[in-house]
Write an enzyme that holds these catalytic residues in place. Sequence first.
Site, PDB file in Angstrom:
ATOM      1  N   SER A   1       0.841  -1.194   0.000  1.00  0.00           N
ATOM      2  CA  SER A   1       0.000   0.000   0.000  1.00  0.00           C
ATOM      3  C   SER A   1       0.878   1.247   0.000  1.00  0.00           C
ATOM      4  O   SER A   1       2.015   1.224   0.461  1.00  0.00           O
ATOM      5  CB  SER A   1      -0.926  -0.011   1.209  1.00  0.00           C
ATOM      6  OG  SER A   1      -0.165  -0.104   2.384  1.00  0.00           O
TER       7      SER A   1
ATOM      8  N   SER B   1       9.234   4.375   8.274  1.00  0.00           N
ATOM      9  CA  SER B   1       9.257   3.094   7.589  1.00  0.00           C
ATOM     10  C   SER B   1       7.949   2.350   7.747  1.00  0.00           C
ATOM     11  O   SER B   1       7.230   2.498   8.734  1.00  0.00           O
ATOM     12  CB  SER B   1      10.410   2.242   8.112  1.00  0.00           C
ATOM     13  OG  SER B   1      10.076   1.706   9.374  1.00  0.00           O
ATOM     14  N   LYS B   2       7.668   1.593   6.736  1.00  0.00           N
ATOM     15  CA  LYS B   2       6.426   0.855   6.697  1.00  0.00           C
ATOM     16  C   LYS B   2       6.353  -0.158   7.828  1.00  0.00           C
ATOM     17  O   LYS B   2       5.291  -0.447   8.340  1.00  0.00           O
ATOM     18  CB  LYS B   2       6.325   0.154   5.333  1.00  0.00           C
ATOM     19  CG  LYS B   2       4.920  -0.111   4.901  1.00  0.00           C
ATOM     20  CD  LYS B   2       4.873  -0.493   3.437  1.00  0.00           C
ATOM     21  CE  LYS B   2       4.584   0.687   2.554  1.00  0.00           C
ATOM     22  NZ  LYS B   2       4.425   0.339   1.151  1.00  0.00           N
ATOM     23  N   ARG B   3       7.496  -0.690   8.182  1.00  0.00           N
ATOM     24  CA  ARG B   3       7.498  -1.731   9.216  1.00  0.00           C
ATOM     25  C   ARG B   3       7.311  -1.163  10.619  1.00  0.00           C
ATOM     26  O   ARG B   3       6.618  -1.737  11.437  1.00  0.00           O
ATOM     27  CB  ARG B   3       8.814  -2.511   9.163  1.00  0.00           C
ATOM     28  CG  ARG B   3       9.047  -3.158   7.818  1.00  0.00           C
ATOM     29  CD  ARG B   3       9.928  -4.368   7.936  1.00  0.00           C
ATOM     30  NE  ARG B   3       9.338  -5.391   8.790  1.00  0.00           N
ATOM     31  CZ  ARG B   3       9.884  -6.577   9.000  1.00  0.00           C
ATOM     32  NH1 ARG B   3      11.004  -6.891   8.436  1.00  0.00           N
ATOM     33  NH2 ARG B   3       9.304  -7.459   9.791  1.00  0.00           N
TER      34      ARG B   3
ATOM     35  N   ASP C   1       6.373   2.144  11.412  1.00  0.00           N
ATOM     36  CA  ASP C   1       5.428   3.237  11.607  1.00  0.00           C
ATOM     37  C   ASP C   1       4.115   2.978  10.867  1.00  0.00           C
ATOM     38  O   ASP C   1       4.077   2.233   9.905  1.00  0.00           O
ATOM     39  CB  ASP C   1       6.053   4.540  11.105  1.00  0.00           C
ATOM     40  CG  ASP C   1       7.427   4.784  11.700  1.00  0.00           C
ATOM     41  OD1 ASP C   1       7.489   5.123  12.881  1.00  0.00           O
ATOM     42  OD2 ASP C   1       8.429   4.585  10.988  1.00  0.00           O
TER      43      ASP C   1
END
Length: 503
Positions: A19, A263-265, A267
């Site tokens: 996403s 970061s996607k991981r 946050d």
Amino acid sequence: MSAIEGPVRVRFAPSPTGSLHIGGVRTALFNWLCARHYGGQFILRIEDTDEKRFVPGAADDISASLRWVGIDWDEGPDIGGPYGPYVQSQRFEQGIYQPFIEQLLEAGLAYMSFTTEEELAQMRAAAEAAGIKAFRFRGPERDWPLAKQREVAATGKPYTIRLKTPLEGETRFRDLIRGGDEIVVHNDQLQDIVLIKSTGMPVYHFAHLVDDHLMKITHVMRGEEWVPSTPYHVLLYDFFGWPRPVFAHLPAILRQDGRGKLSKRKDDVATYRFRERGYLPETIFNYLALQGWSYDGVTEIMTRDELIARFTLERIQPSPARWNPEKLRDMNGIYIRKLTTEQLAERVLPFMQRAGLIGELASEEEWSYLISLIPLIHERLEELQEAPELLMFFYRDVIPGETYNPADLIPKKHDAGQTITLLRAAHEALSQITDWTPPALETTLRALCEQLQVKPGPLFGAIRVAVTGRSVAPPLFDTLAGIGRERSLSRLNAAIAALEQML
RNA sequence: GCCCCCAUCGUCUAGUGGCCUAGGACAUCACCCUUUCAAGGUGGAGAUCGCGGGUUCGAAUCCCGCUGGGGGCACCA
């Protein structure tokens, strides 16, 4: 570096690996703002050359997220355009990249490399073991004649095509945002990067560049993580003899604690998540415009049109921005307060439905009831998702000992007995009222304060808890009016009963 | 480790040699308003402009070094 002349062609080229990251929206926004401000086209291109990381549906999420914040495109996968297709895998299938790689091969600027990934991994490990921290790969085949490369390739041995980077000299380029001096990289720092994978699929470094050229992109605006690989890109532009685009590397958006990029991981940065939490697209649009750009240091709240008019490349910061959720929340509150009652009701409705407080098909009564309640929470809302919680007691029973602690009914410096007296008097006075409206309720309750010789604080506070189960709620008279006569009176009785249990 | 980028209140940012005894916003504190919470209003605290050298009559603004932070070093983008 002077201002931009003439129309620009800019693009946002995400890869569909998940996403859309909110930082990606910022990149898209700056490109979009650039196109709209200077005049020109904003292009959406999907870079899906990584088959391994491809996530089905991601491209749709990207489009939907961009549309949600109000970013539209002049050319793109769905609407086409004069330089289509706008999906790299489709361009690959059409053989768009072939002639260019062939040209590079013929010119001796690229070569077929038969070193496998396993061999490469071993070489890296060996280099590390030998204490060489910086492993720079240059394939032995770089000096082979092309005929020999083709010969080996003909045997069916898998190969990649690598860029034959110069061993000496330096590569320089300018970055519009980091004006002034050129960025200089010594060529011995480079390595022979892969241009075409062994599957035949081009890699970003090659595909994006060919596409940018064919699509006549004038300005490349992308995240600053691309600065270190820009030397490869300018090498290619120069090899081909193509004009270089203007590079503008956007400052990174750092995590709130400053430790690294968002970061996607780690946050919660998927764009749809902001939508889910009840951020307005106009908030995201405005806030993101301020991540790495500013107008005059004073003006922050700006409409889309104002942003388009005021946005200039010169005012993009080179230093990283830091994500500030508090400020985002504050700004969302500002935008919520700008809405009319009806507009806010429309935005809040889905949240009420999801919470089960209003039916999937909102009835006329449900809608008008919601409209009547919106003013009570309008200026208290910072995220739309907070609405159901704030309005809960208008929709659900309030039961002492169950939805709230009866001890909360007792005002400071009072005891249970005194509170019972207050609430009984309130019940008595309120039950006389036939005109159950805020002004009438206020008149009555203020008169009761006089009569009982108490300040409004304690009395109103006790009533508030009795009818809402909360010590924090919208103004009392409006709240009572919203809850209605019968329910208010029965909640008062329930509170009195609960207090009597405590005696 | 190597390379690249960046550096003003806690955070974002204004500032492009004298207008800066450094302005605004978020957060924070106090007061006003007030039935709670918000919103709104007023005011406060908060930055030796990362450090050290230069250049200049004069530097947050220009130059160099250092330090710190970030990014990159894939058959990912």
